[in-house]
Design a protein around this motif. Structure first.
Motif, PDB file in Angstrom:
ATOM      1  N   GLY A  26       0.928  -1.360   0.013  1.00  0.00           N
ATOM      2  CA  GLY A  26       0.160   0.188   0.030  1.00  0.00           C
ATOM      3  C   GLY A  26       0.697   1.279   0.158  1.00  0.00           C
ATOM      4  O   GLY A  26       2.008   1.094  -0.332  1.00  0.00           O
ATOM      5  N   SER A  27       0.244   2.331   0.559  1.00  0.00           N
ATOM      6  CA  SER A  27       1.036   3.742   0.549  1.00  0.00           C
ATOM      7  C   SER A  27       1.908   3.805   1.494  1.00  0.00           C
ATOM      8  O   SER A  27       1.517   4.337   2.672  1.00  0.00           O
ATOM      9  CB  SER A  27      -0.252   4.767   0.378  1.00  0.00           C
ATOM     10  N   ILE A  28       2.936   3.124   1.632  1.00  0.00           N
ATOM     11  CA  ILE A  28       3.935   3.106   2.722  1.00  0.00           C
ATOM     12  C   ILE A  28       5.136   3.974   2.496  1.00  0.00           C
ATOM     13  O   ILE A  28       5.850   3.892   1.481  1.00  0.00           O
ATOM     14  CB  ILE A  28       4.365   1.614   2.922  1.00  0.00           C
ATOM     15  N   PHE A  29       5.437   4.800   3.561  1.00  0.00           N
ATOM     16  CA  PHE A  29       6.643   5.659   3.349  1.00  0.00           C
ATOM     17  C   PHE A  29       7.595   5.177   4.131  1.00  0.00           C
ATOM     18  O   PHE A  29       8.749   4.984   3.799  1.00  0.00           O
ATOM     19  CB  PHE A  29       6.225   7.134   4.077  1.00  0.00           C
ATOM     20  N   ASN A  76       9.377  -5.318   2.228  1.00  0.00           N
ATOM     21  CA  ASN A  76       8.280  -5.094   3.431  1.00  0.00           C
ATOM     22  C   ASN A  76       7.814  -6.375   4.110  1.00  0.00           C
ATOM     23  O   ASN A  76       6.473  -6.373   4.284  1.00  0.00           O
ATOM     24  CB  ASN A  76       7.266  -4.029   2.832  1.00  0.00           C
ATOM     25  N   THR A  77       8.675  -7.211   4.157  1.00  0.00           N
ATOM     26  CA  THR A  77       8.058  -8.559   4.763  1.00  0.00           C
ATOM     27  C   THR A  77       8.930  -8.943   5.923  1.00  0.00           C
ATOM     28  O   THR A  77      10.044  -8.616   6.004  1.00  0.00           O
ATOM     29  CB  THR A  77       8.357  -9.673   3.519  1.00  0.00           C
ATOM     30  N   SER A 100       4.507   4.405   8.640  1.00  0.00           N
ATOM     31  CA  SER A 100       4.285   5.764   8.301  1.00  0.00           C
ATOM     32  C   SER A 100       3.800   5.775   6.881  1.00  0.00           C
ATOM     33  O   SER A 100       4.617   5.327   5.909  1.00  0.00           O
ATOM     34  CB  SER A 100       5.485   6.646   8.613  1.00  0.00           C
ATOM     35  N   THR A 101       2.815   6.464   6.763  1.00  0.00           N
ATOM     36  CA  THR A 101       2.208   6.473   5.150  1.00  0.00           C
ATOM     37  C   THR A 101       2.569   8.129   4.784  1.00  0.00           C
ATOM     38  O   THR A 101       2.449   8.219   3.572  1.00  0.00           O
ATOM     39  CB  THR A 101       0.987   6.337   5.275  1.00  0.00           C
ATOM     40  N   THR A 102       3.142   8.954   5.656  1.00  0.00           N
ATOM     41  CA  THR A 102       3.184  10.430   5.231  1.00  0.00           C
ATOM     42  C   THR A 102       4.626  10.913   5.746  1.00  0.00           C
ATOM     43  O   THR A 102       5.032  11.810   4.911  1.00  0.00           O
ATOM     44  CB  THR A 102       2.112  11.306   6.295  1.00  0.00           C
ATOM     45  N   GLY A 103       5.279   9.849   6.532  1.00  0.00           N
ATOM     46  CA  GLY A 103       6.843  10.646   6.828  1.00  0.00           C
ATOM     47  C   GLY A 103       6.828  11.316   8.043  1.00  0.00           C
ATOM     48  O   GLY A 103       7.715  11.421   8.881  1.00  0.00           O
TER      49      GLY A 103
END
Length: 120
Positions: A26-29, A76-77, A100-103
């Motif tokens: 997904g949307s991962i930072f 990411n595992t 964190s998705t945004t940082g």
């Protein structure tokens, strides 16, 4: 949207081994700690093992020397190698990751759980 997808659970005889995998997508930072928890019927969810992005690890006393947690940060595992399994290891195992998705924010995410059953 972030998802944690687990695989690798199942039924095994006492003394056997299983390897669990959990992939975050997904949307991962960034991802900080990744780990595994378990919950047996009638018991509270407990930490099994965790590994930070820097490589530090933490294990429950009951699994030390038998379970090994590892990570592939490029995928990411997180993995949990479980050896010398005992009937008391029977539980639903949940993957957890601080993502964190945004940082600037870090939130905990959970997988759907995978059943591990160890027969005596």
């Amino acid at each position: 949207q972030v998802q944690l997808v687990e695989s690798g659970g199942g039924l095994v005889q006492a003394g056997g081994s299983l390897r669990l995998s959990c992939a975050a997508s997904g949307s991962i930072f960034s991802i900080n700690t990744m780990g595994w928890y378990r919950q047996a019927p009638g018991k509270q969810r407990e930490l099994v093992a965790a590994k930070t992005s820097a490589g530090s690890t933490d294990y429950a006393d009951s699994v030390k020397g038998r379970f090994t947690i590892s990570r592939d940060n490029t995928k990411n595992t997180v993995y949990l190698q479980m050896n010398s399994l005992k009937p008391e290891d029977t539980a639903v195992y949940y993957c957890n990751a601080d993502i964190s998705t945004t940082g600037w924010d870090i939130l905990p995410y959970w997988g759907q759980g995978t059943q591990v059953t160890v027969s005596s």
